[in-house]
Design a protein around this motif. Sequence first.
Motif, mmCIF file in Angstrom:
data_model
loop_
_atom_site.group_PDB
_atom_site.id
_atom_site.type_symbol
_atom_site.label_atom_id
_atom_site.label_comp_id
_atom_site.label_asym_id
_atom_site.label_seq_id
_atom_site.Cartn_x
_atom_site.Cartn_y
_atom_site.Cartn_z
ATOM 1 N N GLY A 1 -17.126 -2.808 42.534
ATOM 2 C CA GLY A 1 -18.310 -2.416 41.821
ATOM 3 C C GLY A 1 -18.565 -0.804 41.333
ATOM 4 N N LYS A 2 -17.246 -0.316 41.257
ATOM 5 C CA LYS A 2 -17.567 1.219 41.173
ATOM 6 C C LYS A 2 -16.249 1.616 40.471
ATOM 7 N N ILE A 3 -16.252 2.832 39.873
ATOM 8 C CA ILE A 3 -14.928 3.308 39.051
ATOM 9 C C ILE A 3 -14.098 4.181 39.718
ATOM 10 N N PHE A 4 -14.874 5.055 41.078
ATOM 11 C CA PHE A 4 -14.227 5.851 41.920
ATOM 12 C C PHE A 4 -14.137 5.263 43.143
ATOM 13 N N PHE A 5 -12.900 5.316 43.802
ATOM 14 C CA PHE A 5 -12.595 4.559 44.804
ATOM 15 C C PHE A 5 -12.848 5.575 46.124
ATOM 16 N N GLU A 6 -12.941 4.953 47.263
ATOM 17 C CA GLU A 6 -13.177 5.685 48.349
ATOM 18 C C GLU A 6 -12.493 5.363 49.655
ATOM 19 N N PRO A 7 -12.312 6.338 50.561
ATOM 20 C CA PRO A 7 -11.638 5.770 51.841
ATOM 21 C C PRO A 7 -12.315 4.669 52.440
ATOM 22 N N GLY A 8 -11.302 3.628 52.706
ATOM 23 C CA GLY A 8 -11.898 2.449 53.546
ATOM 24 C C GLY A 8 -11.880 1.353 52.446
ATOM 25 N N ASP A 9 -11.864 1.463 51.052
ATOM 26 C CA ASP A 9 -11.643 0.530 50.042
ATOM 27 C C ASP A 9 -10.475 0.046 50.187
ATOM 28 N N VAL A 10 -10.217 -1.293 49.890
ATOM 29 C CA VAL A 10 -8.867 -2.137 49.968
ATOM 30 C C VAL A 10 -8.741 -2.366 48.353
ATOM 31 N N LEU A 11 -7.643 -1.726 47.904
ATOM 32 C CA LEU A 11 -7.254 -2.005 46.366
ATOM 33 C C LEU A 11 -6.482 -3.026 45.946
ATOM 34 N N GLU B 1 -7.670 7.843 53.510
ATOM 35 C CA GLU B 1 -8.260 9.121 53.592
ATOM 36 C C GLU B 1 -7.809 9.859 52.414
ATOM 37 N N ASP B 2 -8.670 10.814 52.207
ATOM 38 C CA ASP B 2 -8.615 11.815 50.638
ATOM 39 C C ASP B 2 -9.050 12.994 51.173
ATOM 40 N N ALA B 3 -8.034 14.137 51.274
ATOM 41 C CA ALA B 3 -8.467 15.484 51.444
ATOM 42 C C ALA B 3 -8.757 16.395 50.177
ATOM 43 N N ALA B 4 -8.382 15.377 49.157
ATOM 44 C CA ALA B 4 -8.614 16.034 47.692
ATOM 45 C C ALA B 4 -9.939 16.196 47.066
ATOM 46 N N GLY B 5 -11.016 15.400 47.756
ATOM 47 C CA GLY B 5 -12.140 15.238 47.232
ATOM 48 C C GLY B 5 -12.507 13.767 46.469
ATOM 49 N N GLY B 6 -11.456 13.013 46.451
ATOM 50 C CA GLY B 6 -11.689 11.594 45.575
ATOM 51 C C GLY B 6 -11.986 11.839 44.390
ATOM 52 N N ARG B 7 -12.602 10.935 43.673
ATOM 53 C CA ARG B 7 -13.037 10.881 42.421
ATOM 54 C C ARG B 7 -11.765 10.990 41.539
ATOM 55 N N HIS B 8 -10.851 10.319 41.721
ATOM 56 C CA HIS B 8 -9.449 10.147 40.753
ATOM 57 C C HIS B 8 -9.713 9.207 39.738
ATOM 58 N N ASP B 9 -9.343 9.454 38.502
ATOM 59 C CA ASP B 9 -9.581 8.697 37.433
ATOM 60 C C ASP B 9 -9.100 7.450 37.584
ATOM 61 N N THR B 10 -9.739 6.430 37.136
ATOM 62 C CA THR B 10 -9.221 5.089 37.128
ATOM 63 C C THR B 10 -9.422 4.431 35.703
ATOM 64 N N LEU B 11 -9.788 5.326 34.758
ATOM 65 C CA LEU B 11 -9.869 4.914 33.216
ATOM 66 C C LEU B 11 -8.888 4.941 32.285
ATOM 67 N N ILE B 12 -8.413 6.312 32.427
ATOM 68 C CA ILE B 12 -7.606 6.828 31.139
ATOM 69 C C ILE B 12 -5.918 6.463 31.293
ATOM 70 N N ALA B 13 -5.498 5.827 30.132
ATOM 71 C CA ALA B 13 -4.158 5.327 30.189
ATOM 72 C C ALA B 13 -2.996 6.307 30.545
ATOM 73 N N ALA B 14 -2.110 6.007 31.084
ATOM 74 C CA ALA B 14 -0.837 6.782 31.134
ATOM 75 C C ALA B 14 -0.433 7.506 29.690
ATOM 76 N N CYS B 15 -0.044 8.651 29.845
ATOM 77 C CA CYS B 15 0.364 9.530 28.683
ATOM 78 C C CYS B 15 1.698 8.843 28.293
ATOM 79 N N SER B 16 1.858 8.568 26.984
ATOM 80 C CA SER B 16 3.241 8.112 26.480
ATOM 81 C C SER B 16 3.506 8.607 25.208
ATOM 82 N N GLU B 17 4.651 8.556 24.922
ATOM 83 C CA GLU B 17 5.653 8.890 23.855
ATOM 84 C C GLU B 17 4.492 8.821 22.534
ATOM 85 N N ALA B 18 3.994 7.707 22.340
ATOM 86 C CA ALA B 18 3.045 7.492 21.290
ATOM 87 C C ALA B 18 1.854 8.326 21.219
ATOM 88 N N MET B 19 1.259 8.360 22.338
ATOM 89 C CA MET B 19 0.156 9.574 22.500
ATOM 90 C C MET B 19 0.626 10.860 22.280
#
Length: 161
Positions: free
Chosen positions: A78-88, A101-119
């Motif tokens: 029920g969220k777009i940013f995962f947090e320590p303790g979440d099971v993916l 755990e996350d020493a980088a502050g979390g809020r890692h993107d879950t929406l944007i596609a991988a960069c590709s040759e077409a992009m």
Amino acid sequence: MASSPDESERFHRMQASETTSYGRFIVPAKEGASFALSSGDRIEIVNDSGTQVVDFWCLALDGEAEYLSLAHCREVLGKIFFEPGDVLISNRYRPLLEYREDAAGGRHDTLIAACSEAMYRRFGREAGHPSCASNFEKSAREIGWPLPLLPQPWNLFMRAD
């Protein structure tokens, strides 16, 4: 492991914990790496430069096209940013990873596609520009994982908010 990277060199270090036999990996920018982990193994992903996004995929190696599905994770958690303790979970609703755990502050993107040759072509780059999509496809072929699609990566160290 490099003790102090040259500031012009952009790379990330992937370090498996002492519970695995893999040791430490340095993955230069524009390149990819893959390795197998077993249940209970741990992985730590470190971004030494602080500026390079890490497109992260997790695949089940049981012969099926099962993978970490961020769409399924967003639905169940029920969220777009995962947090320590979440099971993916996978595209089959099976647990694949525990985000510990996350020493980088979390809020890692879950929406944007991988960069590709077409992009890159869309934005005027020459054909053959290195991309996360091509790195994934190469690694998937090397391990014999079926390629019916390119799963959405978890874009670690990318803040899209």
